[in-house]
Design an enzyme around this catalytic site. Structure first.
Site, PDB file in Angstrom:
ATOM      1  CE1 TYR A   1      -7.073 -14.171  -1.034  1.00 39.12           C
ATOM      2  CE2 TYR A   1      -7.911 -12.474  -2.518  1.00 39.12           C
ATOM      3  CZ  TYR A   1      -6.939 -12.938  -1.648  1.00 39.12           C
ATOM      4  OH  TYR A   1      -5.826 -12.173  -1.400  1.00 39.12           O
TER       5      TYR A   1
ATOM      6  CD1 TRP B   1      -2.632  -1.207   2.589  1.00 41.33           C
ATOM      7  CD2 TRP B   1      -2.493  -1.945   0.494  1.00 41.33           C
ATOM      8  NE1 TRP B   1      -3.551  -2.220   2.440  1.00 41.33           N
ATOM      9  CE2 TRP B   1      -3.486  -2.692   1.157  1.00 41.33           C
ATOM     10  CE3 TRP B   1      -2.229  -2.241  -0.856  1.00 41.33           C
ATOM     11  CZ2 TRP B   1      -4.217  -3.709   0.532  1.00 41.33           C
ATOM     12  CZ3 TRP B   1      -2.935  -3.257  -1.471  1.00 41.33           C
ATOM     13  CH2 TRP B   1      -3.920  -3.969  -0.789  1.00 41.33           C
TER      14      TRP B   1
ATOM     15  CD  GLU C   1      -5.291  -9.037  -2.906  1.00 43.88           C
ATOM     16  OE1 GLU C   1      -6.066  -9.777  -2.273  1.00 43.88           O
ATOM     17  OE2 GLU C   1      -5.355  -7.795  -2.871  1.00 43.88           O
TER      18      GLU C   1
ATOM     19  CG  ASN D   1      -6.979  -3.729  -2.690  1.00 46.24           C
ATOM     20  OD1 ASN D   1      -6.617  -4.693  -3.347  1.00 46.24           O
ATOM     21  ND2 ASN D   1      -7.632  -3.839  -1.531  1.00 46.24           N
ATOM     22  CD  GLU D   2      -9.823  -7.364  -3.641  1.00 43.06           C
ATOM     23  OE1 GLU D   2      -9.213  -8.443  -3.729  1.00 43.06           O
ATOM     24  OE2 GLU D   2     -10.714  -7.147  -2.787  1.00 43.06           O
TER      25      GLU D   2
ATOM     26  CD1 TRP E   1      -3.695 -11.975   2.265  1.00 50.47           C
ATOM     27  CD2 TRP E   1      -3.301 -10.210   0.942  1.00 50.47           C
ATOM     28  NE1 TRP E   1      -3.982 -10.852   2.989  1.00 50.47           N
ATOM     29  CE2 TRP E   1      -3.753  -9.752   2.201  1.00 50.47           C
ATOM     30  CE3 TRP E   1      -2.989  -9.278  -0.043  1.00 50.47           C
ATOM     31  CZ2 TRP E   1      -3.891  -8.403   2.495  1.00 50.47           C
ATOM     32  CZ3 TRP E   1      -3.137  -7.935   0.252  1.00 50.47           C
ATOM     33  CH2 TRP E   1      -3.586  -7.504   1.502  1.00 50.47           C
TER      34      TRP E   1
END
Length: 411
Positions: free
Chosen positions: A278, A85, A318, A200-201, A360
């Site tokens: 994920y 970040w 990720e 991010n996302e 991750w």
């Protein structure tokens, strides 16, 4: 006096030469050539990791050793790319305490991270804002605007409100033009940085047409490139299909978020596509075997679309499997990592678009408060560490092989 002046000039020349060597020694900037990455004309394939916490600990001199330890351990396992970040908006220990106002100690923490990454020959992907309220994100930006009298309907106004977009653009400029207090090199001029990530996302569930995010990425990508033409840029997408490829929506894990893997990544200023994975979160009520079936299809489809439709590189930025999952055992995580790594390797070996993956997340010993179930401490688990190291070696060897083949062909 004249002799002294010449001596001072000589020392200055040596200093400047040393600085140039320090920057050049980190390697050239990463470029794209069709659906491949290259550096200094050679193919760039790399295994890597996420470590969102680096700036936070880097800002505390008593904790900086953990940053160095993370890079040292990663390097020893062949990991050469890290995503982290470059934001912390409002709240406690912020980087940006309010629009345009920065905490210098936190910025120095990021300076240290960039410097240490260069020292360990690790490239950085720096993300510029969060979709979620962790570390401020969209919510903090719209609250700042609301406090200035803006009529804000929801957090999704982050993508459309003129004042909010101005705050974000100013943050982008502040980070990209930052002069590193450790290296003396501006971020936009430092090849240690692999790429910038817009957000991010990104998600805008209030506009499933995808128009809000498409317009926002187009505008912000152009803004980034107007400041920094050296570095690559990616949007930060998870990979969900949208209206431009509605026939592919069935491959999404059961929901829409206002993004579009195809149209978002076709924006000219976006240099490469990203993908997150994920299955244990997205398909939490399914078996481990069903999740692996989904994972295989998810990866195959995006690898194919990146090569044939986008004609841009793809980075799996990720992925992971949590030990908190019901019935978890380490062999399940090993199988998941091996599935991801095999898809990446086969794609890279056969000239496909995939160049690497970032698990991750990486932690070092003594960071128990940062554990989220997905963490990997390389010295703790020999099984997953071996899986990671083997992939690093395979990609490194494959990159060298491709480089030799280019020389043989005279390319």
């Amino acid at each position: 006096m004249r002799r002294m002046s010449l001596w001072v000039i000589f020392l200055l020349v040596l200093f400047l030469k040393k600085e140039c060597i320090n920057v050049e020694g980190r390697g050239g900037f990463i470029r794209t050539n069709g659906c491949h990455f290259n550096v200094n004309g050679n193919p760039f394939l790399a295994n890597g990791f996420n470590a969102y916490w680096l700036m936070y600990l880097g800002s505390d001199p008593s904790q900086r050793g953990k940053v160095s330890d993370a890079f040292s351990q990663a390097s020893s396992h062949g990991l050469t790319v890290c995503r982290t970040w470059a934001f912390n908006d409002g709240g406690s220990s912020p980087l940006q305490s309010s629009p345009g106002f920065y905490n210098e100690q936190m910025f120095k923490g990021l300076d240290f991270v960039v410097s240490e990454a260069g020292r360990y020959k690790i490239r950085l992907i720096l993300s510029l804002v969060n979709n979620y309220e962790d570390f401020g994100g969209k919510k903090q930006y719209v609250e700042w605007a609301r406090s200035q009298g803006q009529i804000i309907g929801s957090e999704d106004d982050f993508f459309t409100n003129r004042v909010v977009k101005g705050y974000y653009k100013n943050h982008v400029k502040a980070v990209l033009t930052r002069l590193n207090t450790v290296t003396g090199v501006a971020y936009k001029d430092d090849p240690t940085i692999f790429a910038w990530e817009l957000i991010n996302e990104p998600r805008s569930p209030s506009d499933l047409s995808g128009k809000s995010i498409q317009s926002w990425i187009t505008e912000m990508a152009s803004h980034v490139k107007s400041i920094d033409s050296n570095h690559l840029l990616e949007a930060g997408l998870e990979g969900f299909y949208g209206p431009s490829s509605s026939q592919m929506n069935q491959l999404n894990p059961g929901f829409q978020v206002g993004t579009d893997f195809i149209s978002n990544n076709q924006i000219p200023e976006i240099d490469f596509a990203t993908l997150h994975s994920y299955p244990d979160q997205w398909l939490s009520n399914t078996s481990d075997q069903q999740q692996l079936v989904f994972l295989n299809t998810w990866l195959d489809t995006h690898v194919e679309d990146s090569r044939n439709i986008l004609k841009k590189p793809l980075y799996l930025s990720e992925f992971g499997k949590s030990w908190k999952d019901p019935g978890y055992n380490s062999s399940q995580r090993d199988a998941m990592f091996n599935t991801v790594y095999n898809k990446i390797y086969v794609s890279a070996r056969t000239g496909g678009a995939t160049a690497g993956g970032l698990f991750w997340q990486l932690l070092t010993p003594g960071m128990d408060s940062f554990r989220d179930g997905y963490e990997i401490v390389l010295d703790e688990n020999s099984s997953i560490s071996r899986v990671i190291t083997v992939q690093s070696r395979k990609l490194h060897s494959l990159g060298k092989f491709h480089a030799r083949m280019k020389k043989v062909k005279g390319e």
